[in-house]
Design an enzyme around this catalytic site. Structure first.
Site, PDB file in Angstrom:
ATOM      1  N   LYS A 248     -17.515  -0.918   5.952  1.00  0.00           N
ATOM      2  CA  LYS A 248     -17.761  -1.877   4.928  1.00  0.00           C
ATOM      3  C   LYS A 248     -19.383  -1.849   4.631  1.00  0.00           C
ATOM      4  O   LYS A 248     -19.885  -1.833   3.493  1.00  0.00           O
ATOM      5  CB  LYS A 248     -17.737  -3.146   5.438  1.00  0.00           C
TER       6      LYS A 248
ATOM      7  N   PHE B 242     -12.042  -7.126  13.900  1.00  0.00           N
ATOM      8  CA  PHE B 242     -10.690  -7.512  13.131  1.00  0.00           C
ATOM      9  C   PHE B 242     -10.313  -6.450  12.032  1.00  0.00           C
ATOM     10  O   PHE B 242     -11.210  -5.883  11.278  1.00  0.00           O
ATOM     11  CB  PHE B 242     -11.362  -8.976  12.167  1.00  0.00           C
ATOM     12  N   GLN B 243      -9.183  -6.468  11.845  1.00  0.00           N
ATOM     13  CA  GLN B 243      -8.606  -5.484  11.082  1.00  0.00           C
ATOM     14  C   GLN B 243      -9.329  -3.800  11.166  1.00  0.00           C
ATOM     15  O   GLN B 243      -9.357  -3.296  10.332  1.00  0.00           O
ATOM     16  CB  GLN B 243      -8.680  -5.959   9.637  1.00  0.00           C
TER      17      GLN B 243
ATOM     18  N   GLU C 229       0.807  -1.223  -0.019  1.00  0.00           N
ATOM     19  CA  GLU C 229       0.219  -0.010  -0.084  1.00  0.00           C
ATOM     20  C   GLU C 229       0.840   1.224   0.099  1.00  0.00           C
ATOM     21  O   GLU C 229       0.328   2.201  -0.437  1.00  0.00           O
ATOM     22  CB  GLU C 229      -0.991   0.016   1.207  1.00  0.00           C
TER      23      GLU C 229
ATOM     24  N   MET D  98      24.367   9.374   2.167  1.00  0.00           N
ATOM     25  CA  MET D  98      23.978  10.526   2.577  1.00  0.00           C
ATOM     26  C   MET D  98      24.271  10.353   4.316  1.00  0.00           C
ATOM     27  O   MET D  98      24.792  11.295   5.105  1.00  0.00           O
ATOM     28  CB  MET D  98      22.389  10.810   2.758  1.00  0.00           C
TER      29      MET D  98
HETATM   30  C1  LIG Z   1      18.228  14.892   1.975  1.00  0.00           C
HETATM   31  C2  LIG Z   1      17.620  16.162   1.688  1.00  0.00           C
HETATM   32  C3  LIG Z   1      18.380  17.395   1.506  1.00  0.00           C
HETATM   33  C4  LIG Z   1      17.560  18.546   1.250  1.00  0.00           C
HETATM   34  N1  LIG Z   1      18.267  19.584   0.869  1.00  0.00           N
HETATM   35  C5  LIG Z   1      17.526  20.729   0.276  1.00  0.00           C
HETATM   36  C6  LIG Z   1      18.450  21.733   0.074  1.00  0.00           C
HETATM   37  O1  LIG Z   1      19.598  21.940   0.018  1.00  0.00           O
HETATM   38  N2  LIG Z   1      17.499  22.964  -0.543  1.00  0.00           N
HETATM   39  C7  LIG Z   1      16.348  22.988  -0.600  1.00  0.00           C
HETATM   40  O2  LIG Z   1      15.785  23.999  -1.052  1.00  0.00           O
HETATM   41  N3  LIG Z   1      15.563  22.039  -0.027  1.00  0.00           N
HETATM   42  C8  LIG Z   1      16.184  20.995   0.460  1.00  0.00           C
HETATM   43  N4  LIG Z   1      15.645  19.729   0.765  1.00  0.00           N
HETATM   44  C9  LIG Z   1      14.080  19.839   0.783  1.00  0.00           C
HETATM   45  C10 LIG Z   1      13.326  20.714   1.867  1.00  0.00           C
HETATM   46  O3  LIG Z   1      13.473  19.426   3.102  1.00  0.00           O
HETATM   47  C11 LIG Z   1      12.102  21.068   1.700  1.00  0.00           C
HETATM   48  O4  LIG Z   1      11.105  19.996   1.409  1.00  0.00           O
HETATM   49  C12 LIG Z   1      12.050  22.335   0.731  1.00  0.00           C
HETATM   50  O5  LIG Z   1      12.861  23.257   0.864  1.00  0.00           O
HETATM   51  C13 LIG Z   1      10.581  22.809   0.718  1.00  0.00           C
HETATM   52  O6  LIG Z   1      10.370  23.544  -0.499  1.00  0.00           O
HETATM   53  P1  LIG Z   1       9.652  24.761  -0.478  1.00  0.00           P
HETATM   54  O7  LIG Z   1       9.971  25.870   0.288  1.00  0.00           O
HETATM   55  O8  LIG Z   1       9.681  25.234  -2.106  1.00  0.00           O
HETATM   56  O9  LIG Z   1       8.189  24.362  -0.149  1.00  0.00           O
HETATM   57  P2  LIG Z   1       7.036  23.510  -0.536  1.00  0.00           P
HETATM   58  O10 LIG Z   1       7.038  22.057   0.676  1.00  0.00           O
HETATM   59  O11 LIG Z   1       7.099  23.028  -1.856  1.00  0.00           O
HETATM   60  O12 LIG Z   1       5.773  24.268  -0.045  1.00  0.00           O
HETATM   61  C14 LIG Z   1       5.140  24.955  -1.011  1.00  0.00           C
HETATM   62  C15 LIG Z   1       4.772  26.458  -0.273  1.00  0.00           C
HETATM   63  O13 LIG Z   1       4.148  27.029  -1.216  1.00  0.00           O
HETATM   64  C16 LIG Z   1       2.819  27.447  -0.654  1.00  0.00           C
HETATM   65  N5  LIG Z   1       1.843  27.349  -2.063  1.00  0.00           N
HETATM   66  C17 LIG Z   1       1.273  26.252  -2.317  1.00  0.00           C
HETATM   67  N6  LIG Z   1       0.511  26.364  -3.361  1.00  0.00           N
HETATM   68  C18 LIG Z   1       0.536  27.632  -3.468  1.00  0.00           C
HETATM   69  C19 LIG Z   1      -0.332  28.634  -4.519  1.00  0.00           C
HETATM   70  N7  LIG Z   1      -0.980  28.152  -5.426  1.00  0.00           N
HETATM   71  N8  LIG Z   1       0.029  29.899  -4.369  1.00  0.00           N
HETATM   72  C20 LIG Z   1       1.146  30.514  -3.393  1.00  0.00           C
HETATM   73  N9  LIG Z   1       1.523  29.644  -2.425  1.00  0.00           N
HETATM   74  C21 LIG Z   1       1.629  28.239  -2.677  1.00  0.00           C
HETATM   75  C22 LIG Z   1       2.608  26.502   0.288  1.00  0.00           C
HETATM   76  O14 LIG Z   1       1.719  27.083   1.320  1.00  0.00           O
HETATM   77  C23 LIG Z   1       3.954  26.213   0.993  1.00  0.00           C
HETATM   78  O15 LIG Z   1       4.227  27.301   1.884  1.00  0.00           O
HETATM   79  C24 LIG Z   1      16.079  18.662   1.128  1.00  0.00           C
HETATM   80  C25 LIG Z   1      15.216  17.283   1.259  1.00  0.00           C
HETATM   81  C26 LIG Z   1      15.982  16.145   1.583  1.00  0.00           C
HETATM   82  C27 LIG Z   1      15.291  14.968   1.778  1.00  0.00           C
HETATM   83  C1  LIG Z   2      12.452   5.762   5.274  1.00  0.00           C
HETATM   84  C2  LIG Z   2      13.494   6.480   5.456  1.00  0.00           C
HETATM   85  N1  LIG Z   2      14.216   5.866   6.537  1.00  0.00           N
HETATM   86  C3  LIG Z   2      15.637   6.542   6.807  1.00  0.00           C
HETATM   87  C4  LIG Z   2      15.876   7.745   6.039  1.00  0.00           C
HETATM   88  C5  LIG Z   2      17.089   8.218   6.404  1.00  0.00           C
HETATM   89  N2  LIG Z   2      18.316   8.318   5.274  1.00  0.00           N
HETATM   90  C6  LIG Z   2      18.296   9.462   4.609  1.00  0.00           C
HETATM   91  S1  LIG Z   2      19.272   9.086   3.410  1.00  0.00           S
HETATM   92  C7  LIG Z   2      19.547   7.575   3.640  1.00  0.00           C
HETATM   93  C8  LIG Z   2      20.416   6.712   2.991  1.00  0.00           C
HETATM   94  C9  LIG Z   2      20.010   6.559   1.723  1.00  0.00           C
HETATM   95  O1  LIG Z   2      20.798   5.510   0.989  1.00  0.00           O
HETATM   96  P1  LIG Z   2      20.832   5.282  -0.630  1.00  0.00           P
HETATM   97  O2  LIG Z   2      19.483   5.180  -1.104  1.00  0.00           O
HETATM   98  O3  LIG Z   2      22.124   4.228  -0.906  1.00  0.00           O
HETATM   99  O4  LIG Z   2      21.262   6.722  -1.261  1.00  0.00           O
HETATM  100  P2  LIG Z   2      22.808   7.401  -1.248  1.00  0.00           P
HETATM  101  O5  LIG Z   2      22.597   8.457  -0.180  1.00  0.00           O
HETATM  102  O6  LIG Z   2      23.815   6.172  -0.742  1.00  0.00           O
HETATM  103  O7  LIG Z   2      22.927   7.839  -2.463  1.00  0.00           O
HETATM  104  C10 LIG Z   2      19.048   7.501   5.031  1.00  0.00           C
HETATM  105  C11 LIG Z   2      18.860   6.128   5.550  1.00  0.00           C
HETATM  106  C12 LIG Z   2      15.058   8.399   5.225  1.00  0.00           C
HETATM  107  N3  LIG Z   2      15.071   9.305   4.594  1.00  0.00           N
HETATM  108  N4  LIG Z   2      13.869   7.484   5.036  1.00  0.00           N
END
Ligand SMILES: Cc1cc2nc3c(=O)[nH]c(=O)nc-3n(C[C@H](O)[C@H](O)[C@H](O)COP(=O)(O)OP(=O)(O)OC[C@H]3O[C@@H](n4cnc5c(N)ncnc54)[C@H](O)[C@@H]3O)c2cc1C
Ligand SMILES: Cc1ncc(C[n+]2csc(CCOP(=O)(O)OP(=O)(O)O)c2C)c(N)n1
Ligand SMILES: [Mg+2]
Lengths: 578, 164
Positions: A162, A112-113, A50, A479
């Protein structure tokens, strides 16, 4: 027309214009599955877990802008969907998730469930409903779609006991054209006075920057953003979620900002005097340490959600509204304004930015005998001419995909930013490919992430969704390992798996093509061959340089001006991991 | 940390209360008290919630509350002139010698004795919360069997009101 509850659900979805429903059957939804069986309009995609259903529906939604629809059974079916619902919630993606529930008379008896789906999902949905009356079913479904897709979009759960879908209870059916909810009225156009103030501030800026995010993608305002940015001539930076809403290869684009953003984008933020944030939410990955964030800037913030404004960073001029009409309103004022942009100051500002750009923060070692992950993404860009839909999982590979695949169009970059859900990439790619069967769809993943929803390879075969999986296999949770290298003196606690499956055999076992490569010169021809196999899903297991790190980086507790850059090109190749 | 009294008009539906309570716990806001009951329009209920926080926190609380689909409208009563009342029912042990004293104390505070047994009184009192605090403080703690308070509710003064 008289229909039973199950038929009402199916017919409502058809009348809503739903094309695909991603699901998995079980006891509480058997009536629904029987109704699905007896029609052909609504196509059901049977996933293998799912979580996969929610991510596939989510990928479909991100690529098309239409809501993704999910059907799961009660109990374990419902709880398996939670990660996907939360993923959609944090990135504001419209989903309608229908969950079966035990029959009304036994709710609350630990039947159940039985799980309290409405209770469990409350913190990770925009809204949810428990349907207690079959005559309210069609209207509830309409409301769910309305709430999910309007204002700031998000997932909505409809929990259906259901007995509500029982075949013998028939009631008159009609699907409403529209609904209104008296307590829910998203604001669309911006406040005129605020917009006027914003334009004045913007035009009198000396070191301005446009910081735009996922809201531009969600609000379908890419065109307006481009015109706005070009009219002003200001630099623009995008968040991870905003990539593609302004062309990455355009010269005004200084790249992504934040933790793994470009040096020039972060420095420009730090030194700016006026920032206009457009549909972005000042996430902590973006701001770095809040006390150090943009010390000299006055901030304008356009967001449809008032709660996004001044949540983490206080802003000078808030504008609540939908980006598209607000940008149009602003453009009109800008064009009519008598305030002249200070051309000298702007030229000076661009000169400063070009100096930052000159350090070439994304350069990497191109002479390495090992496959550099960055190179793979560059090649992916070339082979697909920058037109592919690229989904990703979470980790280093995600950041490299974001940095090196220069997205020039919105909705092409499909990743879990807010929740950072490993396992997202593959099912999301299936959802995208269903929506756009003639487009190239690539899933950039890592050997750890891909194993979290690998079972969906089977779904990809069943529904003939030929996607290309690029497994950047660094034999590490890269990472995690990177953080351990930087912050825990290279104590690589459990970021390595002793056994990694033979992905080629695994892909073949699932009926797909598997290819393993470990030399840089194999990258290009392999990608070309893979994309030439139009009707096959291809799993490319790419042995990359396992020592590679994502640069630049803002480490925890640091500000934008304090980025860690790659030390020197060439040193990483012979680097032994301690 | 300023005290705020937020009055919320919301759909009188089963999940609405838990959405509000869940929001406070999920986001780490504190709830000092909460009262809720249907209004003269049975499709709506009205909740009064007392919380504390600096301006930023209160701003987020009100925005997040407004974002809940079930919330129709809300106001922060602390922003304007308003009247607050809380109900107290307190059960005290009485000895024949103490009865007069407790009765006159209740009178001074405009309380009413609403139940009498040979050994106890129940006193009912409404007023601003501080008045109830003062009354409780004035009674010998040994004699209090139990006390129940409704938490404050409030209404703004003048012609403005919270309605559809
Ligand atoms: C490993 C990892 C590393 C990351 N590193 C970075 C990084 O280096 N840089 C980075 O930027 N992010 C990074 N992120 C992502 C970060 O965690 C956030 O998800 C991201 O920065 C949010 O983007 P955003 O501010 O564009 O907001 P979003 O989450 O895209 O939110 C959208 C915003 O716009 C508003 N909005 C929606 N629709 C409308 C509309 N029609 N009109 C006006 N407003 C609207 C919403 O209310 C909200 O406030 C990383 C994520 C991961 C997993
Ligand atoms: C469901 C979930 N569990 C744990 C994490 C924490 N986490 C972030 S990156 C990462 C490693 C990912 O490894 P891989 O897919 O091999 O990517 P790589 O960083 O090596 O490119 C982990 C464990 C997560 N983001 N999501
Ligand atoms: Mg890895």
């Amino acid at each position: 027309m008289e229909l039973n509850g199950a038929q009402i659900v199916v017919q409502s979805l058809i009348d809503e214009g739903v094309e695909y429903i991603f699901g998995y059957p079980g006891g509480a939804v058997l009536h629904l599955y029987d109704a699905i069986f007896q029609q052909e309009e609504l196509k059901h995609i049977l996933v293998r877990h799912e979580q996969g259903a929610t991510h596939a529906a989510d990928g479909y939604a991100r690529a098309t802008g239409k809501p993704g629809v999910v059907l799961v059974t009660s109990g374990p079916g419902a709880t398996n969907a939670i990660t996907g619902i939360a993923t959609a919630y944090l990135d504001s993606i419209p989903l309608v998730v229908i969950s079966g529930q035990v029959s009304l008379p036994v709710i609350g008896s630990d039947a159940f469930q039985e799980v309290d789906m409405v209770g469990i999902t409350r913190p990770c949905v925009k809204h949810n409903f428990l349907v207690k009356d079959v005559t309210k079913l069609a209207e509830t479904i309409k409301k769910a779609f309305y709430v999910a897709t309007s204002g700031r979009p998000g997932p909505v759960v409809i929990d259906i006991p259901k007995d509500i879908t029982a075949p013998h209870i028939k009631v008159p059916y009609s699907y409403p054209d529209s609904v209104s909810i008296r307590s829910y009225n998203p604001i669309v156009t911006g406040h005129k006075g605020q917009i006027k103030k914003a334009v004045e501030l913007l035009l009198s800026a000396k070191k301005p920057i446009i910081y735009s995010g996922g809201g531009v993608v969600l609000g379908e305002a890419s065109e307006q953003l481009i015109e706005f940015t070009r009219t002003l001539g200001y630099p623009i930076t995008n968040t991870l979620m905003g990539l593609g809403s302004y062309p990455a290869t355009d010269k005004q684009n200084v790249g992504m900002l934040g933790m793994h953003g470009t040096y020039e984008a972060n420095m420009a933020m730090h030194e700016s005097d006026v920032i206009i944030a457009i549909g972005a939410r000042f996430d902590d990955r973006v701001t770095g340490k809040l006390d150090l964030f943009c010390p000299n800037a006055k901030i304008i913030h356009i967001d449809i959600d008032p709660a996004s404004i001044s949540k983490t960073v206080r802003v000078a001029i808030p504008i609540v509204g939908d980006v598209k009409p607000v940008l149009e309103q602003m453009l009109e004022l800008i064009k009519a304004s008598t305030i002249k942009i200070d051309a000298d100051a702007l030229a000076q500002w661009w000169k400063q930015i070009s100096e930052w750009q000159a350090i070439n923060c994304l350069e990497f070692d191109r002479s390495s005998p090992l496959i550099k992950p960055q190179y793979v993404i560059e090649q992916l860009h070339e082979v697909t001419q920058g037109n592919a839909y690229v989904t990703s999982d979470v980790g280093q590979h995600q950041m490299w995909a974001a940095q090196y695949y220069k997205f020039n169009k919105p909705r092409r970059w499909i990743n879990s930013g807010g929740l950072g859900t490993m396992g997202f990439g593959l099912p999301a790619a299936i959802g995208v490919k269903l929506a756009f069967p003639d487009e190239d769809v690539a899933c950039v993943t890592g050997e750890a992430s891909i194993q979290m929803c690998i079972q969906e390879l089977s779904t990809a075969l069943q529904y003939k969704t030929p996607i290309k999986i690029l497994n950047l296999n660094n034999r590490y949770m890269g990472m995690v390992r990177q953080w351990q290298e930087f912050s825990y003196e290279s104590r690589y606690s459990h970021s390595y798996m002793d056994t990694i499956p033979e992905f080629v055999k695994l892909a073949e076992a699932y009926g797909h093509v598997g290819i393993r490569i470990d030399k840089p010169e194999e990258v290009r021809p392999t990608l070309e061959a893979a994309f030439a196999m139009k009707d096959r899903t291809v799993f490319i297991d790419i042995m990359t340089d396992r020592t590679e790190n994502v640069y630049p980086m803002i480490e925890a507790g640091k500000g934008h001006h304090d980025m860690k850059l790659r030390v020197a090109i060439g040193t990483s190749t012979d680097r032994e991991l301690a | 940390m300023m005290r705020h009294i937020i009055s919320i008009l919301m759909e009188n539906e089963s999940g609405a209360l838990s959405r509000v309570a869940g929001l406070f716990s999920a986001r780490g806001y504190n709830i000092e008290s909460l009262t809720v009951a249907p209004t003269e329009d049975p499709s709506l209920s009205r909740m009064t919630l007392v919380t504390r926080g600096n301006d930023e926190i209160i701003e987020q609380i009100t925005k997040q509350l407004n974002k809940l689909i079930d919330v129709v409208k809300l106001i922060d009563l602390a922003d304007s002139f308003h009247i607050e009342r809380e109900l107290l029912m307190i059960k005290v042990k009485t000895t024949p010698e103490m009865r007069d004293e407790i009765r006159s104390m209740a009178d001074i505070f405009r309380g009413k004795i609403i139940d009498v047994t040979p050994t106890t009184y129940i006193i009912e009192m409404t007023g601003p919360s501080e008045k109830l605090d003062a009354f409780i403080a004035a009674i010998d703690p040994e004699s209090i069997i139990e006390a129940v308070r409704s938490g404050p509710t409030g209404i703004s003064r003048g012609e403005l009101g919270l309605h559809l």
